[in-house]
Design an enzyme around this catalytic site. Structure first.
Site, PDB file in Angstrom:
ATOM      1  N   TYR A 330       0.849  -1.191   0.000  1.00 46.64           N
ATOM      2  CA  TYR A 330       0.000   0.000   0.000  1.00 46.64           C
ATOM      3  C   TYR A 330       0.890   1.249   0.000  1.00 46.64           C
ATOM      4  CZ  TYR A 330      -4.134   2.787   1.553  1.00 46.64           C
ATOM      5  OH  TYR A 330      -5.172   3.685   1.652  1.00 46.64           O
ATOM      6  N   CYS A 331       0.666   2.148  -0.964  1.00 48.59           N
ATOM      7  CA  CYS A 331       1.356   3.433  -1.051  1.00 48.59           C
ATOM      8  C   CYS A 331       2.869   3.217  -1.151  1.00 48.59           C
ATOM      9  CB  CYS A 331       0.962   4.303   0.145  1.00 48.59           C
ATOM     10  SG  CYS A 331       1.506   6.025   0.023  1.00 48.59           S
ATOM     11  N   ILE A 332       3.678   3.834  -0.278  1.00 42.09           N
ATOM     12  CA  ILE A 332       5.129   3.685  -0.365  1.00 42.09           C
ATOM     13  C   ILE A 332       5.539   2.229  -0.178  1.00 42.09           C
ATOM     14  CG2 ILE A 332       5.514   4.157   2.093  1.00 42.09           C
ATOM     15  CD1 ILE A 332       8.097   5.543   1.355  1.00 42.09           C
ATOM     16  N   GLY A 334       3.877  -0.201  -1.448  1.00 41.91           N
ATOM     17  CA  GLY A 334       3.699  -0.777  -2.783  1.00 41.91           C
ATOM     18  C   GLY A 334       4.876  -0.451  -3.682  1.00 41.91           C
ATOM     19  N   PHE A 358      -1.790  -1.191  -3.866  1.00 41.19           N
ATOM     20  CA  PHE A 358      -2.810  -0.208  -3.501  1.00 41.19           C
ATOM     21  C   PHE A 358      -2.194   1.188  -3.643  1.00 41.19           C
ATOM     22  CE2 PHE A 358      -4.853  -3.230  -0.121  1.00 41.19           C
ATOM     23  CZ  PHE A 358      -5.404  -3.991  -1.129  1.00 41.19           C
TER      24      PHE A 358
END
Length: 597
Positions: A330-332, A334, A358
């Site tokens: 998720y985010c960083i 990811g 994500f």
């Protein structure tokens, strides 16, 4: 006779008590501000050269096209003068009323007095006229590089947002009315809120968005059942307890961002993605990252990968007795999952069966709304700060993100808390938003310089852990979930990164809403829909234009995709095993560490 002697006895005592309270709070305010440790001035705004360049371009425009500049100036003067004359004529005629045209609608000015009261309406309309003039002046500057123009546009907007009349007590009808209604008690309460926020953050003004006394981690927030089955210097690994008799053979390891805490995915039972995944019959592991202190200054991305990603993947396979893992970032996290997959590709390691991203950026060729903060003056300031302190502190990041939505995340909460004396709401999402984490200094610079500024991963030149990592090495089956109004990881930028990945099997989902609500979008709410289109060769706009729109959450779409890659059903697994004993109940201990400790 003194003023106090003319007041009723109860009112006089109330006034004296309020005055005494204000005096006490004033001293606390001074003490709190005195404890503030100044940070690098470069983190407060752009170098003066940006404004110098803008002024030079403006004067150049004046010399080359004076008629255009005069036209804009005269237009502004004319609107201001006309506005003033309308007000004067109304007063001269004894008509204490605003003009028929009370100006464009703006949710900051929702109090009816902004339209019905001539004083407030005059202030509102003049502010809007001035804001338009500043915006037009910026747009009319032509001889300025696109990046500099984008930065100037951003900082000009910050100035106009800051100068809104709602931000000042004397020109805010809501605050004035509340003070009258409460005989000044709202101002005392507001000052209490201000002093409390300053004291809680060592003199740094960070507006509290939620009532932090309303939530206790593990009691009424982050309550999904599970256990910590491993702990090292970087993370606690949580295995969640099954809620079904059978589970899919291939487990899931979910890596949340370490900029924030993982429990955004487990706020409460009805919107918990963690609970929902477990309820679908999956064995789920979630990483809870350490909230680093100054001793982590030399921790880099390689430490997150080695002691976080690779360790978590290995442990999940050992505990479940499987050769493969489905990974989620998720985010960083990811972004770093993609780095990890490239590293595994270089090493010939095939343990990851599929990858889910994500709102994850992997191509930073367009810096989007973060352009103002990703230029050398700001990054130089951050580098100087982390060299001095060892950390990119949570409040610096929180402030940066907040200023991207300053009206919603700074000024409106400040008005309610400090001018109106209101207690921040008991809102779990805002509580989580205020429970931030620090970043290790070395890791922050690696990310900002190597990925955000230089875009080396997308270009195939990012060196890490003895390898040169390349986005095209991400060649396992993958699905990317993005959000239509995401201002942190813009979906078109995520889309461009997915297009560059080397996987033959790629699925792209565009959810409605933003960075958080687009992901935390449970099916039972039936709130936000999503777009699907298998043709990832199209430009982003064309992809969305020709995509099929589906009502409701994307969660079931993802589960159907994941089910095909998760193997047969086996007996449900309880957390841990003889070699990996339970160390603590979920949500663990690392999640409770506050950034200001």
């Amino acid at each position: 006779m003194t003023t106090n002697e003319t007041l009723p006895e109860t009112d006089r005592h109330k006034l004296e008590a309020n005055l005494a309270r204000v005096e006490e709070l004033t001293q606390r305010l001074v003490d709190a501000i005195a404890r503030r440790k100044p940070i690098n001035p470069a983190l407060h705004g752009p170098e003066p050269t940006l404004y110098a360049k803008a002024m030079q371009a403006y004067w150049q425009e004046w010399a080359q096209n004076p008629a255009k500049v005069f036209e804009n100036q005269v237009g502004y003067w004319g609107k201001s003068l006309g506005h003033f004359m309308e007000a004067q004529q109304a007063l001269a005629a004894g008509k204490l009323a605003p003009p028929e045209d009370t100006g464009p609608k703006d949710r900051r000015f929702k109090n009816p007095l902004w339209d019905s009261h001539p004083y407030f309406n005059f202030i509102k309309q003049q502010y809007q006229i001035s804001s338009d003039a500043i915006r037009d002046a910026v747009e009319d500057i032509e001889d300025l590089e696109p990046t500099e123009k984008r930065r100037l546009r951003y900082f000009a907007q910050q100035i106009t947002d800051m100068m809104a009349p709602t931000n000042f007590f004397a020109t805010n009808p809501d605050a004035l009315q509340k003070a009258v209604e409460t005989e000044g008690a709202s101002l005392v309460k507001g000052m209490e809120n201000l002093v409390a926020d300053l004291e809680a953050n060592n003199g740094e003004l960070i507006v509290r968005l939620a009532d932090d006394k309303a939530f206790t981690i593990g009691e009424n927030i982050a309550t999904a059942e599970g256990a910590v089955v491993w702990r090292n210097r970087m993370m606690e690994l949580i295995q969640y307890s099954p809620t079904t008799e059978k589970v899919h053979e291939t487990p899931i390891v979910l890596f949340p961002p370490w900029i924030n805490k993982f429990y955004i995915l487990d706020l409460k039972p009805e919107n918990s993605l963690i609970r929902w995944i477990v309820d679908q019959g999956y064995t789920l592991f979630v990483v809870s990252w350490i909230n680093p202190d100054e001793s982590y200054r030399d921790i880099g991305l390689e430490d997150y990968i080695e002691d976080g990603y690779l360790t978590a993947l290995r442990l999940a396979r050992e505990i479940c007795g499987t050769e493969k893992i489905n990974a989620v970032g998720y985010c960083i996290a990811g972004t770093t999952l993609a780095l990890t997959l490239s590293l595994l590709k270089k090493r010939g390691d095939k343990q990851v069966n599929s990858a889910t991203f994500f709102t994850a950026l992997t191509d930073f060729s367009d810096q989007g709304e973060f352009t103002p903060f990703l230029q050398n003056d700001f990054i130089d300031g951050i580098e100087a700060e982390v060299n001095a302190t060892g950390l990119l502190k949570s409040f610096i990041m929180a402030r940066t993100f907040s200023y991207l939505r300053s009206t919603d995340l700074i000024y409106t909460p400040a008005i309610k808390s400090y001018m109106m004396g209101e207690t921040p709401p008991a809102f779990d999402l805002l509580y989580w938003n205020g429970d931030g984490a620090n970043l290790p200094g070395r890791m922050a610079v690696q990310y900002l310089r190597g990925l955000c500024q230089d875009n080396k991963f997308s270009d195939g030149t990012f060196e890490l852990m003895g390898e040169t990592l390349n986005l095209r090495d991400v060649d396992i089956p993958l699905i990317s979930i993005t959000a239509e109004t995401d201002h942190i990881a813009a979906w078109k930028d995520c889309f461009r990164g997915v297009q560059k990945m080397g996987a033959r099997s790629k699925t792209f989902v565009l959810s409605e809403s933003g960075h958080i609500a687009g992901i935390v979008n449970p099916p039972n709410k039936k709130k936000y829909g999503h777009y699907l289109n298998p043709d990832l060769t199209l430009p982003a706009d064309e992809w969305q234009k020709t995509a099929d729109y589906h009502e409701g959450s994307w969660w079931p779409v993802w589960e159907a995709w994941l089910r095909k890659r998760s193997g047969k059903k086996v007996a449900a697994r309880q957390p841990g095993d003889s070699s990996h004993p339970v160390l603590a109940p979920a949500p663990g201990t690392y999640v409770r560490v506050k950034a200001n400790q």
